[in-house]
Design a protein around this motif. Structure first.
Motif, PDB file in Angstrom:
ATOM      1  N   ASP A 351      22.818 104.375  15.757  1.00  0.00           N
ATOM      2  CA  ASP A 351      23.488 105.613  16.178  1.00  0.00           C
ATOM      3  C   ASP A 351      22.474 106.751  16.277  1.00  0.00           C
ATOM      4  OD1 ASP A 351      25.717 104.047  16.012  1.00  0.00           O
ATOM      5  OD2 ASP A 351      26.813 105.319  14.615  1.00  0.00           O
ATOM      6  N   LEU A 352      21.509 106.764  15.358  1.00  0.00           N
ATOM      7  CA  LEU A 352      20.473 107.797  15.398  1.00  0.00           C
ATOM      8  C   LEU A 352      19.630 107.691  16.658  1.00  0.00           C
ATOM      9  CD1 LEU A 352      18.954 110.151  14.085  1.00  0.00           C
ATOM     10  CD2 LEU A 352      17.591 108.464  12.817  1.00  0.00           C
ATOM     11  N   TRP A 353      19.329 106.474  17.098  1.00  0.00           N
ATOM     12  CA  TRP A 353      18.563 106.311  18.344  1.00  0.00           C
ATOM     13  C   TRP A 353      19.355 106.883  19.521  1.00  0.00           C
ATOM     14  CZ3 TRP A 353      19.255 104.023  23.110  1.00  0.00           C
ATOM     15  CH2 TRP A 353      18.127 103.993  23.930  1.00  0.00           C
ATOM     16  N   PHE A 354      20.646 106.567  19.589  1.00  0.00           N
ATOM     17  CA  PHE A 354      21.463 107.081  20.695  1.00  0.00           C
ATOM     18  C   PHE A 354      21.505 108.612  20.680  1.00  0.00           C
ATOM     19  CE2 PHE A 354      23.501 102.771  20.646  1.00  0.00           C
ATOM     20  CZ  PHE A 354      23.183 102.428  21.949  1.00  0.00           C
ATOM     21  N   LEU A 355      21.626 109.200  19.517  1.00  0.00           N
ATOM     22  CA  LEU A 355      21.623 110.664  19.425  1.00  0.00           C
ATOM     23  C   LEU A 355      20.271 111.225  19.841  1.00  0.00           C
ATOM     24  CD1 LEU A 355      23.595 111.201  16.093  1.00  0.00           C
ATOM     25  CD2 LEU A 355      24.402 111.641  18.423  1.00  0.00           C
ATOM     26  N   THR A 356      19.196 110.548  19.437  1.00  0.00           N
ATOM     27  CA  THR A 356      17.851 110.999  19.803  1.00  0.00           C
ATOM     28  C   THR A 356      17.649 110.952  21.308  1.00  0.00           C
ATOM     29  OG1 THR A 356      17.007 110.195  17.667  1.00  0.00           O
ATOM     30  CG2 THR A 356      15.380 110.616  19.402  1.00  0.00           C
ATOM     31  N   GLU A 357      18.139 109.900  21.956  1.00  0.00           N
ATOM     32  CA  GLU A 357      18.022 109.797  23.414  1.00  0.00           C
ATOM     33  C   GLU A 357      18.895 110.844  24.113  1.00  0.00           C
ATOM     34  OE1 GLU A 357      16.349 107.660  25.854  1.00  0.00           O
ATOM     35  OE2 GLU A 357      14.980 107.611  24.152  1.00  0.00           O
ATOM     36  N   ASN A 358      20.044 111.159  23.535  1.00  0.00           N
ATOM     37  CA  ASN A 358      20.868 112.224  24.123  1.00  0.00           C
ATOM     38  C   ASN A 358      20.184 113.579  23.988  1.00  0.00           C
ATOM     39  OD1 ASN A 358      23.884 111.826  25.199  1.00  0.00           O
ATOM     40  ND2 ASN A 358      23.356 110.103  23.869  1.00  0.00           N
ATOM     41  N   ILE A 359      19.422 113.760  22.920  1.00  0.00           N
ATOM     42  CA  ILE A 359      18.596 114.970  22.800  1.00  0.00           C
ATOM     43  C   ILE A 359      17.475 114.918  23.843  1.00  0.00           C
ATOM     44  CG2 ILE A 359      16.943 116.163  21.303  1.00  0.00           C
ATOM     45  CD1 ILE A 359      18.734 115.233  18.918  1.00  0.00           C
ATOM     46  N   ARG A 360      16.867 113.761  24.000  1.00  0.00           N
ATOM     47  CA  ARG A 360      15.770 113.598  24.969  1.00  0.00           C
ATOM     48  C   ARG A 360      16.180 114.052  26.363  1.00  0.00           C
ATOM     49  NH1 ARG A 360      13.222 107.719  26.930  1.00  0.00           N
ATOM     50  NH2 ARG A 360      11.679 108.588  28.390  1.00  0.00           N
ATOM     51  N   TRP A 361      17.386 113.704  26.779  1.00  0.00           N
ATOM     52  CA  TRP A 361      17.811 113.998  28.150  1.00  0.00           C
ATOM     53  C   TRP A 361      18.637 115.267  28.269  1.00  0.00           C
ATOM     54  CZ3 TRP A 361      14.664 111.878  31.126  1.00  0.00           C
ATOM     55  CH2 TRP A 361      14.147 110.606  30.862  1.00  0.00           C
ATOM     56  N   GLY A 362      18.698 116.043  27.209  1.00  0.00           N
ATOM     57  CA  GLY A 362      19.342 117.345  27.300  1.00  0.00           C
ATOM     58  C   GLY A 362      20.841 117.335  27.148  1.00  0.00           C
ATOM     59  N   TYR A 363      21.411 116.222  26.721  1.00  0.00           N
ATOM     60  CA  TYR A 363      22.861 116.178  26.527  1.00  0.00           C
ATOM     61  C   TYR A 363      23.273 116.784  25.193  1.00  0.00           C
ATOM     62  CZ  TYR A 363      23.104 112.884  30.476  1.00  0.00           C
ATOM     63  OH  TYR A 363      23.020 112.289  31.700  1.00  0.00           O
ATOM     64  N   LEU A 364      22.366 116.755  24.226  1.00  0.00           N
ATOM     65  CA  LEU A 364      22.608 117.357  22.919  1.00  0.00           C
ATOM     66  C   LEU A 364      21.422 118.254  22.573  1.00  0.00           C
ATOM     67  CD1 LEU A 364      23.992 114.303  20.889  1.00  0.00           C
ATOM     68  CD2 LEU A 364      25.307 116.290  21.680  1.00  0.00           C
ATOM     69  N   PRO A 365      21.656 119.331  21.832  1.00  0.00           N
ATOM     70  CA  PRO A 365      20.564 120.246  21.476  1.00  0.00           C
ATOM     71  C   PRO A 365      19.688 119.668  20.373  1.00  0.00           C
ATOM     72  CG  PRO A 365      22.603 120.980  20.475  1.00  0.00           C
ATOM     73  CD  PRO A 365      22.968 119.829  21.352  1.00  0.00           C
ATOM     74  N   PRO A 366      18.384 119.975  20.378  1.00  0.00           N
ATOM     75  CA  PRO A 366      17.471 119.429  19.376  1.00  0.00           C
ATOM     76  C   PRO A 366      17.846 119.783  17.938  1.00  0.00           C
ATOM     77  CG  PRO A 366      16.245 120.402  21.197  1.00  0.00           C
ATOM     78  CD  PRO A 366      17.682 120.774  21.399  1.00  0.00           C
ATOM     79  N   GLY A 367      18.525 120.907  17.731  1.00  0.00           N
ATOM     80  CA  GLY A 367      18.831 121.342  16.377  1.00  0.00           C
ATOM     81  C   GLY A 367      20.042 120.700  15.739  1.00  0.00           C
ATOM     82  N   ILE A 368      20.714 119.798  16.440  1.00  0.00           N
ATOM     83  CA  ILE A 368      21.940 119.222  15.889  1.00  0.00           C
ATOM     84  C   ILE A 368      21.631 118.397  14.640  1.00  0.00           C
ATOM     85  CG2 ILE A 368      21.916 117.106  17.287  1.00  0.00           C
ATOM     86  CD1 ILE A 368      24.986 117.619  17.663  1.00  0.00           C
ATOM     87  N   ASP A 369      22.493 118.489  13.656  1.00  0.00           N
ATOM     88  CA  ASP A 369      22.294 117.801  12.379  1.00  0.00           C
ATOM     89  C   ASP A 369      22.754 116.353  12.533  1.00  0.00           C
ATOM     90  OD1 ASP A 369      22.291 116.835   9.777  1.00  0.00           O
ATOM     91  OD2 ASP A 369      23.004 118.722   8.913  1.00  0.00           O
ATOM     92  N   THR A 370      21.838 115.495  12.937  1.00  0.00           N
ATOM     93  CA  THR A 370      22.191 114.103  13.231  1.00  0.00           C
ATOM     94  C   THR A 370      22.640 113.352  11.984  1.00  0.00           C
ATOM     95  OG1 THR A 370      19.860 113.486  13.047  1.00  0.00           O
ATOM     96  CG2 THR A 370      20.706 113.948  15.265  1.00  0.00           C
ATOM     97  N   LYS A 371      22.018 113.637  10.854  1.00  0.00           N
ATOM     98  CA  LYS A 371      22.369 112.921   9.622  1.00  0.00           C
ATOM     99  C   LYS A 371      23.812 113.206   9.221  1.00  0.00           C
ATOM    100  CE  LYS A 371      20.886 112.180   4.834  1.00  0.00           C
ATOM    101  NZ  LYS A 371      19.897 112.548   3.784  1.00  0.00           N
ATOM    102  N   ALA A 372      24.193 114.472   9.237  1.00  0.00           N
ATOM    103  CA  ALA A 372      25.558 114.844   8.878  1.00  0.00           C
ATOM    104  C   ALA A 372      26.565 114.304   9.886  1.00  0.00           C
ATOM    105  CB  ALA A 372      25.676 116.362   8.772  1.00  0.00           C
ATOM    106  N   LEU A 373      26.187 114.348  11.160  1.00  0.00           N
ATOM    107  CA  LEU A 373      27.089 113.876  12.202  1.00  0.00           C
ATOM    108  C   LEU A 373      27.339 112.371  12.075  1.00  0.00           C
ATOM    109  CD1 LEU A 373      28.728 114.536  14.708  1.00  0.00           C
ATOM    110  CD2 LEU A 373      26.637 114.365  16.066  1.00  0.00           C
ATOM    111  N   ILE A 374      26.287 111.614  11.831  1.00  0.00           N
ATOM    112  CA  ILE A 374      26.439 110.171  11.653  1.00  0.00           C
ATOM    113  C   ILE A 374      27.319 109.867  10.446  1.00  0.00           C
ATOM    114  CG2 ILE A 374      25.184 108.049  11.030  1.00  0.00           C
ATOM    115  CD1 ILE A 374      22.868 109.137  12.805  1.00  0.00           C
ATOM    116  N   ALA A 375      27.153 110.641   9.378  1.00  0.00           N
ATOM    117  CA  ALA A 375      27.955 110.443   8.171  1.00  0.00           C
ATOM    118  C   ALA A 375      29.440 110.658   8.440  1.00  0.00           C
ATOM    119  CB  ALA A 375      27.487 111.384   7.066  1.00  0.00           C
ATOM    120  N   LYS A 376      29.764 111.519   9.402  1.00  0.00           N
ATOM    121  CA  LYS A 376      31.160 111.784   9.730  1.00  0.00           C
ATOM    122  C   LYS A 376      31.748 110.738  10.669  1.00  0.00           C
ATOM    123  CE  LYS A 376      31.191 115.619   7.404  1.00  0.00           C
ATOM    124  NZ  LYS A 376      31.915 115.671   6.099  1.00  0.00           N
TER     125      LYS A 376
END
Length: 435
Positions: A351-376
């Motif tokens: 899930d972290l890789w998918f979030l990282t790639e969404n940041i890579r392509w501008g779909y998600l902002p770099p500052g998003i808290d990926t750890k907290a989001l994955i936990a939810k």
């Protein structure tokens, strides 16, 4: 749906994710995970969506073979969705508003919906991932216009041909995927970028629902597409195009679709959720068994499910790949996995890789808290509980929520402990600020 609309979609995603904000995610908009007292089912009903693809097979089998009923879920409806956008919209509605409770879904979508990044007015709708449905099994196909190139993992000649066509005709060249920020979008972007093609500048990415891929390539709407089966093999059978690669050639045994439910359904019905999960997991085991593959192809072909000729489904379900270029691979190591190789477990590292790639392509902002989001979003705890109740062997239950360091065909390495290093190593990207 051309590049302008894709860019607009990207801006909407960024706006939604930014509106949610890292602090909001971390602050806990959602209830803490609470398990019910006792084992009685809170409900026997659920409405589950699917798209006509072979990686939805565990839902077909859970219905057809009675696994839902076996676990007490006697009122499950498995409902065909016309597109991933429709799946999103019906999840947002929920079954109480004539939508659905859960779905076979592109793994990044629960995150994009939970953040409100892809919902109307960017309203967050919490979704939980309960299991992965499969590993690999997607394809990238190319039109017969480029058959002499025999495009494969190396797409540099193909990229030059696309540029030449664009300059000659003055018209855009199109790569089709199924949902912005979804798995197919990320696979075709990764492949293109690895060959030096910038998917935001050199080509247009367009959104086409999976069952419409072949018809659209037939009329020349796109030059290449990424989708699951049976649409890649059907393209070959209709002599319209060929398979350049299967996506596990990009990343061996990559995660693909997920089984996800609305978080409010999970919260209100934890025992029913676990029953659904056990049914799906047993169906995954059935799908993995090679002796069931011929029957699985026949089930998938049925009108209520994929509604395609069984010959467009059978070979690749069995693991046999004719690429349409003279390349034929029997019992391919890149075939789809439903249970083997811990296919069902929803690794948080993936899930972290998918979030990282969404940041890579501008779909998600770099500052998003990926750890907290994955936990939810990621409920691997429910998967583990269901696995124990099913008597799954200890060796098949991962010891860690991380599969560890992942390696890609182009030499890139993703270490879940340091996603920024991976992101920094990528030459072509479209990271944007949350502003």
């Amino acid at each position: 749906m051309q590049s302008q609309s894709t860019a607009a979609s990207r801006r909407t995603v960024i706006k939604g994710a930014a509106a949610l904000g890292a602090a909001t995610v971390a602050g806990g908009l959602w209830p803490r995970h609470v398990l019910a007292q006792g084992t009685a089912l809170e409900t026997k009903a659920a409405k589950l969506g699917f798209i006509a693809l072979t990686d939805a097979a565990p839902l077909f089998v859970a219905d057809e073979k009675g696994f839902f009923k076996k676990h007490g879920m006697t009122e499950v409806e498995v409902l065909k969705q016309s597109s991933w956008g429709a799946t999103r919209d019906n999840l947002v509605l929920g079954s109480k508003s004539n939508g659905i409770d859960g779905a076979h879904i592109l793994t990044p979508m629960p995150y994009l919906i939970t953040t409100g990044a892809v919902t109307a007015n960017n309203v967050p709708v919490p979704i939980n991932i309960l299991a992965r449905l499969n590993l690999g099994g997607q394809g990238i196909s190319v039109a017969n216009e480029y058959k002499d190139l025999k495009v494969g993992l190396d797409n540099q000649a193909f990229g030059k041909a696309l540029l030449a066509k664009r300059l000659k005709t003055g018209k855009p060249v199109n790569a089709a995927m199924t949902f912005p920020g979804g798995t197919h979008d990320l696979w075709i972007r990764y492949w293109m970028a690895a060959g030096g093609v910038d998917p935001n500048r050199d080509i247009n990415t367009i959104v086409v629902p999976p069952p419409q891929m072949v018809a659209n390539m037939k009329v020349g709407s796109m030059d290449t597409f990424c989708v699951c089966e049976p649409w890649n093999l059907q393209l070959i059978h209709q002599k319209i195009g060929y398979t350049a690669l299967t996506t596990s050639e990009l990343w061996m045994n990559h995660p693909e679709k997920a089984f996800a439910m609305r978080a409010d359904y999970v919260q209100a019905n934890p025992n029913a959720t676990k029953a659904l999960l056990k049914a799906v997991m047993e169906a995954q085991m059935w799908c993995e068994d090679t002796k069931n593959r011929a029957e699985l192809a026949e089930i998938c072909a049925r009108r209520r499910w994929i509604s395609a000729p069984v010959e467009d489904i059978a070979d690749r379900i069995k693991g046999d790949f004719d690429y349409g270029t003279g390349r034929v691979v029997a019992n391919s190591p890149y075939q789809m996995r439903y249970w083997k190789d811990q296919a069902s477990y929803p690794f948080q590292s993936h899930d972290l890789w998918f979030l990282t790639e969404n940041i890579r392509w501008g779909y998600l902002p770099p500052g998003i808290d990926t750890k907290a989001l994955i936990a939810k979003v990621n409920r691997e705890d429910l998967w583990r509980a269901a696995a124990r109740e099913l008597g799954v062997a200890a060796k098949d239950i991962p010891a860690s929520t991380s599969r560890g360091v992942e390696k890609f065909f182009d030499g890139k390495v993703f270490d879940p402990a340091n996603p920024k290093r991976y992101l920094d190593s990528l030459a072509i990207k479209a990271i944007r600020t949350a502003a």
